[in-house]
Design a protein around this motif. Structure first.
Motif, PDB file in Angstrom:
ATOM      1  N   THR A  45       0.740  -1.039   0.107  1.00  0.00           N
ATOM      2  CA  THR A  45       0.409   0.249  -0.104  1.00  0.00           C
ATOM      3  C   THR A  45       0.949   1.151  -0.041  1.00  0.00           C
ATOM      4  OG1 THR A  45      -2.114  -0.934   1.255  1.00  0.00           O
ATOM      5  CG2 THR A  45      -1.348   1.114   1.238  1.00  0.00           C
ATOM      6  N   ASN A  46       0.792   2.501  -0.742  1.00  0.00           N
ATOM      7  CA  ASN A  46       0.815   3.518  -0.476  1.00  0.00           C
ATOM      8  C   ASN A  46       0.354   4.604  -0.566  1.00  0.00           C
ATOM      9  OD1 ASN A  46       4.587   3.603  -2.572  1.00  0.00           O
ATOM     10  ND2 ASN A  46       2.944   2.263  -3.233  1.00  0.00           N
ATOM     11  N   PHE A  47       0.941   5.318   1.058  1.00  0.00           N
ATOM     12  CA  PHE A  47      -0.532   6.249   1.237  1.00  0.00           C
ATOM     13  C   PHE A  47       0.094   7.860   0.573  1.00  0.00           C
ATOM     14  CE2 PHE A  47      -0.023   2.990   4.399  1.00  0.00           C
ATOM     15  CZ  PHE A  47      -1.191   2.746   4.610  1.00  0.00           C
ATOM     16  N   PHE A  48      -0.602   8.606   0.952  1.00  0.00           N
ATOM     17  CA  PHE A  48      -0.866  10.021   0.683  1.00  0.00           C
ATOM     18  C   PHE A  48      -1.008  10.853   1.042  1.00  0.00           C
ATOM     19  CE2 PHE A  48      -0.679   7.530  -2.959  1.00  0.00           C
ATOM     20  CZ  PHE A  48       0.399   7.721  -4.342  1.00  0.00           C
ATOM     21  N   LYS A  49      -0.104  11.658   1.836  1.00  0.00           N
ATOM     22  CA  LYS A  49      -0.553  13.004   2.927  1.00  0.00           C
ATOM     23  C   LYS A  49      -0.906  14.376   2.293  1.00  0.00           C
ATOM     24  CE  LYS A  49      -2.380  14.420   7.235  1.00  0.00           C
ATOM     25  NZ  LYS A  49      -3.124  13.468   7.458  1.00  0.00           N
ATOM     26  N   ILE A  50      -2.498  14.615   2.110  1.00  0.00           N
ATOM     27  CA  ILE A  50      -3.028  15.839   0.925  1.00  0.00           C
ATOM     28  C   ILE A  50      -3.433  16.852   2.494  1.00  0.00           C
ATOM     29  CG2 ILE A  50      -4.463  17.160  -0.499  1.00  0.00           C
ATOM     30  CD1 ILE A  50      -3.729  14.349  -1.740  1.00  0.00           C
ATOM     31  N   THR A  51      -3.027  17.929   3.004  1.00  0.00           N
ATOM     32  CA  THR A  51      -3.139  18.965   3.664  1.00  0.00           C
ATOM     33  C   THR A  51      -2.987  20.205   3.268  1.00  0.00           C
ATOM     34  OG1 THR A  51      -1.602  19.345   4.321  1.00  0.00           O
ATOM     35  CG2 THR A  51      -3.074  17.701   5.126  1.00  0.00           C
ATOM     36  N   HIS A  52      -3.432  20.516   3.977  1.00  0.00           N
ATOM     37  CA  HIS A  52      -3.792  22.951   3.062  1.00  0.00           C
ATOM     38  C   HIS A  52      -2.997  23.597   3.654  1.00  0.00           C
ATOM     39  CE1 HIS A  52      -7.292  24.560   4.742  1.00  0.00           C
ATOM     40  NE2 HIS A  52      -7.911  22.874   4.732  1.00  0.00           N
ATOM     41  N   SER A  53      -3.063  24.811   3.370  1.00  0.00           N
ATOM     42  CA  SER A  53      -1.681  25.249   4.592  1.00  0.00           C
ATOM     43  C   SER A  53      -3.219  26.689   5.178  1.00  0.00           C
ATOM     44  CB  SER A  53      -1.590  26.868   3.320  1.00  0.00           C
ATOM     45  OG  SER A  53      -2.046  27.248   2.744  1.00  0.00           O
ATOM     46  N   PHE A  54      -2.719  27.266   5.462  1.00  0.00           N
ATOM     47  CA  PHE A  54      -4.095  28.701   6.875  1.00  0.00           C
ATOM     48  C   PHE A  54      -2.796  29.530   6.873  1.00  0.00           C
ATOM     49  CE2 PHE A  54      -1.663  25.346   9.836  1.00  0.00           C
ATOM     50  CZ  PHE A  54      -1.570  26.525  10.766  1.00  0.00           C
ATOM     51  N   ILE A  55      -3.760  30.418   7.161  1.00  0.00           N
ATOM     52  CA  ILE A  55      -3.197  32.029   7.751  1.00  0.00           C
ATOM     53  C   ILE A  55      -3.850  32.265   8.817  1.00  0.00           C
ATOM     54  CG2 ILE A  55      -3.397  34.710   7.144  1.00  0.00           C
ATOM     55  CD1 ILE A  55      -3.640  34.435   3.801  1.00  0.00           C
ATOM     56  N   GLY A  56      -2.594  32.587   9.127  1.00  0.00           N
ATOM     57  CA  GLY A  56      -3.524  32.684  10.910  1.00  0.00           C
ATOM     58  C   GLY A  56      -1.954  32.702  12.158  1.00  0.00           C
ATOM     59  N   ASN A  57      -2.786  32.426  13.278  1.00  0.00           N
ATOM     60  CA  ASN A  57      -1.606  32.540  14.567  1.00  0.00           C
ATOM     61  C   ASN A  57      -1.569  30.847  14.359  1.00  0.00           C
ATOM     62  OD1 ASN A  57      -0.507  32.087  17.426  1.00  0.00           O
ATOM     63  ND2 ASN A  57      -0.806  33.806  17.417  1.00  0.00           N
ATOM     64  N   VAL A  58       0.530  30.539  14.149  1.00  0.00           N
ATOM     65  CA  VAL A  58       0.212  29.382  14.137  1.00  0.00           C
ATOM     66  C   VAL A  58       0.127  28.516  15.338  1.00  0.00           C
ATOM     67  CG1 VAL A  58       2.071  27.742  13.484  1.00  0.00           C
ATOM     68  CG2 VAL A  58       2.123  29.427  12.233  1.00  0.00           C
ATOM     69  N   ASN A  59       0.441  29.550  16.653  1.00  0.00           N
ATOM     70  CA  ASN A  59       0.634  28.285  17.896  1.00  0.00           C
ATOM     71  C   ASN A  59      -0.533  27.547  18.408  1.00  0.00           C
ATOM     72  OD1 ASN A  59       3.357  29.486  17.782  1.00  0.00           O
ATOM     73  ND2 ASN A  59       3.089  31.231  18.763  1.00  0.00           N
ATOM     74  N   GLU A  60      -1.946  28.678  17.111  1.00  0.00           N
ATOM     75  CA  GLU A  60      -3.233  28.280  17.568  1.00  0.00           C
ATOM     76  C   GLU A  60      -3.796  27.293  16.897  1.00  0.00           C
ATOM     77  OE1 GLU A  60      -5.691  31.971  17.573  1.00  0.00           O
ATOM     78  OE2 GLU A  60      -4.538  32.925  20.113  1.00  0.00           O
ATOM     79  N   LEU A  61      -3.738  27.680  15.592  1.00  0.00           N
ATOM     80  CA  LEU A  61      -4.207  26.782  14.439  1.00  0.00           C
ATOM     81  C   LEU A  61      -3.316  25.589  14.250  1.00  0.00           C
ATOM     82  CD1 LEU A  61      -5.165  29.798  11.618  1.00  0.00           C
ATOM     83  CD2 LEU A  61      -6.810  28.383  13.543  1.00  0.00           C
ATOM     84  N   ALA A  62      -2.263  25.402  14.484  1.00  0.00           N
ATOM     85  CA  ALA A  62      -1.224  24.470  14.215  1.00  0.00           C
ATOM     86  C   ALA A  62      -2.269  23.079  14.774  1.00  0.00           C
ATOM     87  CB  ALA A  62       0.125  24.477  14.321  1.00  0.00           C
ATOM     88  N   HIS A  63      -2.747  23.471  15.982  1.00  0.00           N
ATOM     89  CA  HIS A  63      -3.149  21.728  16.346  1.00  0.00           C
ATOM     90  C   HIS A  63      -4.620  21.808  16.225  1.00  0.00           C
ATOM     91  CE1 HIS A  63      -0.210  22.079  20.211  1.00  0.00           C
ATOM     92  NE2 HIS A  63      -0.364  22.899  19.592  1.00  0.00           N
ATOM     93  N   ASN A  64      -5.267  22.728  14.889  1.00  0.00           N
ATOM     94  CA  ASN A  64      -6.410  22.834  14.783  1.00  0.00           C
ATOM     95  C   ASN A  64      -6.676  21.492  13.714  1.00  0.00           C
ATOM     96  OD1 ASN A  64      -9.162  22.791  14.083  1.00  0.00           O
ATOM     97  ND2 ASN A  64      -9.577  24.905  13.642  1.00  0.00           N
ATOM     98  N   TYR A  65      -7.211  20.907  13.293  1.00  0.00           N
ATOM     99  CA  TYR A  65      -6.737  20.038  12.522  1.00  0.00           C
ATOM    100  C   TYR A  65      -7.728  20.216  11.062  1.00  0.00           C
ATOM    101  CZ  TYR A  65      -7.490  15.176   9.823  1.00  0.00           C
ATOM    102  OH  TYR A  65      -7.602  14.476   8.601  1.00  0.00           O
TER     103      TYR A  65
END
Length: 345
Positions: A45-65
């Motif tokens: 099995t081959n896996f791919f992680k696909i996400t997107h960027s965000f604008i805002g406070n990294v310390n707050e939003l980085a924990h928000n899935y």
């Protein structure tokens, strides 16, 4: 604070022993699709992680899935190439799977939640080009990434199942070659890492089950071009090692020194030579990310068109060997580690 940030725990053990097992990807655009994938033609099995960027406070939003992950209906993801069992190019729609990532209070990024990965069980072929295509529905943008899996290579020395001896101060050579005329018998890998594994079954006092233990003894690593050699009209890749150095490795091994109580029993298993290889994209990322440039705060490398990230390839191949009787008896006699010499093995 405008910073688009993503760190993905690697889906595989990076072959660079000096590299962290996290890949940090950055973008300075507000809506950027970010891809991380390492294709392995040996994998089921081959896996791919696909996400997107965000604008805002990294310390707050980085924990928000939710801040950096697509909902299932926001993108269409396809994958194309030649798969095992067919000679024609095919395009398949990637499936999704959710994996629970345990909460880690020290994690900079989201944890303690389900994370979505895209995957395919289509078997890849060594030395073939594959394309990932992502359609972002909101703005009808196509994001693509291409890479070539590492072509076939095979051990030249030592031969599979050959008896291995270590009571020898001479330098020996591990050799491998590429039986691929289409690439002029040269590898499509950018970088090789060569390791050996001293393997044994272990029975601790009071236990009823044995455990297989592998102790990694690294031989070396380098760019493919630096390991390439020719001799007697043959072309191959090679790296040297000193067999006798195994005894120094065992004498200094922390696991054996700290986990050898009276009564422990250990039985020799086959010794393993493992050659790992990675593609050009991952090697380039590693070099750029570890540069000491004062021009950029965070050097970026990406091979994703209309997005950010890395899609590259990796593969590893192993050769297994019995340790000769002289060495097995010597290890039993010289080290208080509970190894049992069996002359019948």
């Amino acid at each position: 604070m405008k910073k688009i940030f993503l760190a993905i725990t690697a889906l595989f053990a990076l072959v660079f022993s000096s590299c962290s097992n996290k890949v940090d990807l950055y973008s300075d655009e507000g809506d950027t699709t970010i891809v991380y994938a390492m294709l392995d033609a040996n994998a089921d099995t081959n896996f791919f992680k696909i996400t997107h960027s965000f604008i805002g406070n990294v310390n707050e939003l980085a924990h928000n899935y939710e801040a950096s992950n697509y909902k299932y209906d926001e993108i269409d993801v396809t994958f194309s190439g030649v798969f095992e069992g067919s000679s024609a190019n095919q395009t398949v729609t990637l499936d999704t799977i959710s994996k629970w990532i345990p909460y880690d209070e020290n994690s900079t990024f989201y944890s303690g939640c389900w994370q979505t990965y895209y995957y395919t069980t289509k078997k890849l072929i060594e030395g073939k080009e594959y394309t990932l295509n992502i359609l972002r529905k909101e703005d009808n943008v196509n994001i693509t990434a291409k890479t070539t899996t590492i072509n076939t290579f095979r051990f030249r020395k030592p031969l599979q199942n050959q008896l291995i001896k270590f009571v020898d101060a001479k330098r020996y050579t591990i050799e491998w070659n590429v039986p691929d005329a289409s690439t002029n018998f040269m590898t499509t890998a950018a970088y090789f890492e060569i390791d050996t594994y001293f393997r044994f079954k272990e029975l601790m006092p009071g236990s009823t089950d044995t455990t297989l233990v592998e102790l990694r003894w690294p031989v070396g690593s380098d760019k493919a071009e630096n390991l390439y050699t020719t001799s007697n009209n043959a072309s191959y890749y090679a790296i040297n090692y000193t067999p006798e150095a195994l005894y120094t490795f065992l004498a200094n091994n922390v696991y054996l020194k700290e986990n050898s109580p009276i009564g422990v029993q250990r039985w020799f298993e086959k010794f393993e030579f493992r050659i790992s290889a990675v593609g050009e994209e991952l090697y380039n990322y590693y070099i750029i990310a570890n540069s000491t440039s004062a021009i950029q705060d965070v050097p970026n490398y990406s091979n994703v068109e209309n997005g950010m990230g890395i899609m590259s390839s990796r593969i590893s191949k192993s050769s297994y060997h019995l340790i000769n009787q002289v060495d097995r008896q010597k290890i039993q006699n010289e080290f208080p580690y509970g190894f049992i010499y069996d002359p019948n093995r």
